[in-house]
Motif scaffolding. Sequence first.
Motif, PDB file in Angstrom:
ATOM      1  N   ILE A   1      39.378   3.142  98.713  1.00  0.00           N
ATOM      2  CA  ILE A   1      39.019   3.313  97.294  1.00  0.00           C
ATOM      3  C   ILE A   1      40.275   3.549  96.460  1.00  0.00           C
ATOM      4  O   ILE A   1      40.420   3.000  95.361  1.00  0.00           O
ATOM      5  N   TYR A   2      41.194   4.340  96.993  1.00  0.00           N
ATOM      6  CA  TYR A   2      42.451   4.584  96.279  1.00  0.00           C
ATOM      7  C   TYR A   2      43.226   3.283  96.074  1.00  0.00           C
ATOM      8  O   TYR A   2      43.807   3.059  95.006  1.00  0.00           O
TER       9      TYR A   2
ATOM     10  N   TYR B   1      45.242  -0.920  92.589  1.00  0.00           N
ATOM     11  CA  TYR B   1      45.266  -2.358  92.284  1.00  0.00           C
ATOM     12  C   TYR B   1      44.845  -2.616  90.835  1.00  0.00           C
ATOM     13  O   TYR B   1      45.538  -3.317  90.079  1.00  0.00           O
ATOM     14  N   LEU B   2      43.732  -1.999  90.425  1.00  0.00           N
ATOM     15  CA  LEU B   2      43.212  -2.218  89.067  1.00  0.00           C
ATOM     16  C   LEU B   2      44.132  -1.613  88.008  1.00  0.00           C
ATOM     17  O   LEU B   2      44.388  -2.228  86.969  1.00  0.00           O
ATOM     18  N   VAL B   3      44.641  -0.406  88.282  1.00  0.00           N
ATOM     19  CA  VAL B   3      45.547   0.233  87.319  1.00  0.00           C
ATOM     20  C   VAL B   3      46.826  -0.583  87.164  1.00  0.00           C
ATOM     21  O   VAL B   3      47.338  -0.762  86.046  1.00  0.00           O
ATOM     22  N   SER B   4      47.347  -1.110  88.265  1.00  0.00           N
ATOM     23  CA  SER B   4      48.575  -1.910  88.211  1.00  0.00           C
ATOM     24  C   SER B   4      48.361  -3.188  87.406  1.00  0.00           C
ATOM     25  O   SER B   4      49.222  -3.576  86.601  1.00  0.00           O
TER      26      SER B   4
ATOM     27  N   LEU C   1      28.345  10.438  99.633  1.00  0.00           N
ATOM     28  CA  LEU C   1      29.586  11.196  99.602  1.00  0.00           C
ATOM     29  C   LEU C   1      30.352  11.067 100.906  1.00  0.00           C
ATOM     30  O   LEU C   1      31.588  11.027 100.909  1.00  0.00           O
ATOM     31  N   ASP C   2      29.584  10.990 102.005  1.00  0.00           N
ATOM     32  CA  ASP C   2      30.225  10.821 103.309  1.00  0.00           C
ATOM     33  C   ASP C   2      30.945   9.475 103.386  1.00  0.00           C
ATOM     34  O   ASP C   2      32.064   9.374 103.901  1.00  0.00           O
ATOM     35  N   ASN C   3      30.302   8.435 102.846  1.00  0.00           N
ATOM     36  CA  ASN C   3      30.932   7.097 102.822  1.00  0.00           C
ATOM     37  C   ASN C   3      32.180   7.088 101.943  1.00  0.00           C
ATOM     38  O   ASN C   3      33.194   6.461 102.282  1.00  0.00           O
ATOM     39  N   VAL C   4      32.074   7.791 100.817  1.00  0.00           N
ATOM     40  CA  VAL C   4      33.234   7.866  99.915  1.00  0.00           C
ATOM     41  C   VAL C   4      34.388   8.565 100.613  1.00  0.00           C
ATOM     42  O   VAL C   4      35.544   8.129 100.534  1.00  0.00           O
ATOM     43  N   TYR C   5      34.087   9.648 101.315  1.00  0.00           N
ATOM     44  CA  TYR C   5      35.132  10.407 102.004  1.00  0.00           C
ATOM     45  C   TYR C   5      35.797   9.561 103.089  1.00  0.00           C
ATOM     46  O   TYR C   5      37.023   9.553 103.225  1.00  0.00           O
ATOM     47  N   ARG C   6      34.957   8.850 103.853  1.00  0.00           N
ATOM     48  CA  ARG C   6      35.508   8.043 104.955  1.00  0.00           C
ATOM     49  C   ARG C   6      36.311   6.855 104.447  1.00  0.00           C
ATOM     50  O   ARG C   6      37.207   6.358 105.126  1.00  0.00           O
TER      51      ARG C   6
ATOM     52  N   ASN D   1      48.988   5.343 102.112  1.00  0.00           N
ATOM     53  CA  ASN D   1      48.846   5.222 100.656  1.00  0.00           C
ATOM     54  C   ASN D   1      50.114   5.601  99.893  1.00  0.00           C
ATOM     55  O   ASN D   1      50.388   5.060  98.820  1.00  0.00           O
ATOM     56  N   THR D   2      50.875   6.526 100.445  1.00  0.00           N
ATOM     57  CA  THR D   2      52.124   6.921  99.781  1.00  0.00           C
ATOM     58  C   THR D   2      53.092   5.750  99.721  1.00  0.00           C
ATOM     59  O   THR D   2      53.724   5.488  98.682  1.00  0.00           O
ATOM     60  N   LYS D   3      53.202   5.023 100.822  1.00  0.00           N
ATOM     61  CA  LYS D   3      54.127   3.884 100.862  1.00  0.00           C
ATOM     62  C   LYS D   3      53.645   2.749  99.964  1.00  0.00           C
ATOM     63  O   LYS D   3      54.451   2.094  99.287  1.00  0.00           O
ATOM     64  N   VAL D   4      52.342   2.515  99.952  1.00  0.00           N
ATOM     65  CA  VAL D   4      51.791   1.471  99.069  1.00  0.00           C
ATOM     66  C   VAL D   4      52.041   1.847  97.605  1.00  0.00           C
ATOM     67  O   VAL D   4      52.448   1.000  96.802  1.00  0.00           O
ATOM     68  N   THR D   5      51.819   3.125  97.282  1.00  0.00           N
ATOM     69  CA  THR D   5      52.076   3.600  95.911  1.00  0.00           C
ATOM     70  C   THR D   5      53.542   3.422  95.552  1.00  0.00           C
ATOM     71  O   THR D   5      53.883   3.023  94.428  1.00  0.00           O
ATOM     72  N   PHE D   6      54.420   3.711  96.486  1.00  0.00           N
ATOM     73  CA  PHE D   6      55.866   3.565  96.259  1.00  0.00           C
ATOM     74  C   PHE D   6      56.224   2.115  95.915  1.00  0.00           C
ATOM     75  O   PHE D   6      56.993   1.860  94.984  1.00  0.00           O
ATOM     76  N   ILE D   7      55.656   1.168  96.639  1.00  0.00           N
ATOM     77  CA  ILE D   7      55.940  -0.252  96.389  1.00  0.00           C
ATOM     78  C   ILE D   7      55.435  -0.652  95.005  1.00  0.00           C
ATOM     79  O   ILE D   7      56.162  -1.288  94.223  1.00  0.00           O
TER      80      ILE D   7
END
Length: 681
Positions: A15-16, A21-24, A5-10, A296-302
């Motif tokens: 991960i997002y 990438y996969l959803v797009s 969980l610590d690795n996931v958090y860091r 991540n917000t800017k990447v999502t925007f693009i």
Amino acid sequence: MPKFLDNVYRNQSLIYKYFLYLVSIFLIVFFLPKGGKFKYEFQKGKPWQYENLYAPFDFSIKKTETEIAQERLAIQNNQTDYYTYNDAEVAAAQEAFDTKFSDLFSNLNVSARQLAAIKTVGEEIFDAIYANGVIASDTQNASSSIYLVRDNEAKRMLYQDLYTSKDIDAVISRTLRDKGYRSYRNLFTTLFTDIVKPNVFYDERLTQKEQEDEISKISYTRGNIDEGKLIIVKGEVVEAENFKILNSLKEEYKSELWTANNYYFILFGYTILVALVLMMLFLFLKKYREEIFRNNTKVTFIFFNILLMVFVTTLVVKYNETYVYVVPLCILPLILKTFFDARLGLYVHVLTVLILGFVVPNSFEYIFLQIIAGIVTILSVSELYKRANLFISVGQITLIYIVGYLAFHIIHEGNLDNIVWLAFGFFLLNGMITLFAQPLIYIYEKMFGLVSDVSLLELSDTNSRLLKTLSNKAPGTFHHSLQVANLAEAAANEIGANAMLVRVGALYHDIGKMNHPTYFTENQITNVNPHDELNPKDSAKIIIDHVIEGIEMARKNNLPDRVIDFIRTHHGTNLVYYFYKKQQELDTHTSREHFTYPGPIPFSKETAILMMADSVEAASKSLKNPTFLMINEFVDRIISAQMQAGQFLNANITFKEIEAVKKILKQKLTNIYHLRVEYPE
């Protein structure tokens, strides 16, 4: 488990990005047309660039939509109408004849035998009138053919063989003349005028059904091409006939290829190609736009804008591919240049156009025109906050579309004949929709928390409510902010940073001082200093709190996060040195923690420039009779101290750029504090 969980958090940011990438990829592949891609690209009027092409299988030559439409029109124009003969109307007329005849002819001074003969003549007239029937009005060309349905049998005849009420008098006259009974003409005219009613009616349902039957018989093909037959030779110009055959092969190829067996293979191919394109975008951001990549917000925007353009274009192509150029694809580079930079805008535009090459017809022509239009957008669009600039840019983009279309038309047709003028309307409509970029920029600012030059220009207005309040409550701080804004803007222009953003950040960086204006020296108009009545620790807290209070005030007034960043970072983690030293005089074991700004330290060129300009401008007020040498040494000392304190470690600013900023600050301060000539009294 806790370690996982610590690795996931860091690594949640990374991960997002994988998830995005996969959803797009999934959504784009879902939007793409469900059909195989024909492996040859060809255009009418251009040479065949591949090897000799032989038919890979038997297929039919399909008629064009125009040919099918012409056949439909011919059927409609040559349609023979159906009319129905109503025997009930004839029976009613016969009954009326018997009654009326007795009433009209009973008073004649003739024998019973002669009366019977006269009635026989009347019956002949009746039979002649209703032999083919009587129609209500004359609506068709007399020489045209019709079908008359009588007793469930359709008989072809001329429309002129039907009688109307106007023809009855002629039938009466002709029959009476032949029989020698002209003297009874008026009586018979009165009789038949009263009893004759239309009994032939247009049958719309039967006519429509017959027309639909004929249309359903239209063949959508004309001839077949056998497997192995030579279709076109390398270098041969694709003319009208070959063009139709190649299009037929292309359509058949897609339908043959997209079968249950090949479905997953084709999907896999599309997925690989789309994944490669989006991977190129991620690699570009990681290597050349790391600041954007980390956000991540800017990447999502693009990615949102790419998906939006793919979705809209696919929707239009599915509805009617003729309208494909109505989609304002140039909004994409325009928006991205507004929020980021020109290179990223063009790069994303090119990648999006490559993806759309799978969707649109004539993909080479489409890709060429859209890339050229995108380049023109990047080169022409600047300073969108000036209203005329967007209109000028849209005009240039529309002109490029029209010129490009004309060039391709000349290549295909060899002349300017048969130009589809409607295409120019599509390009003009495209330009008009592109003007929607302005409200779209506003919507994106609210959705993604981004800031454009238009918003920055609005925020830089010193008559805005917040700055007006600052000038009234803390006039010294307001004047200081204006001076810092001028210094920071000049420095930003020198090193290629965002000058407008720096200026706005400088105007608002000290708004937190409004809560306690007299505790800051620039607002003290008398010699009374309220800090004299406080201990150094409380004084330091008031000074430090202007950052926290400024952030709260900015959020309350809906200032963008990028402007709030200047408030948060303009003191970094520096020490309130004056009060720290005073506290040390009282307690040698004083902790630095209570006298240090909370930070963070500057993390961009712009925030670093503001820290330098703010410190230098504020400290310059302490100089007495400053000379160029004094200013030079003074600026070097302050900025060197900030560098030694590690205030610029997170800012992407180089030593060379810091030196350039120092040079500008020295020049500006020298101009501000230059000695004036003493005028004689």
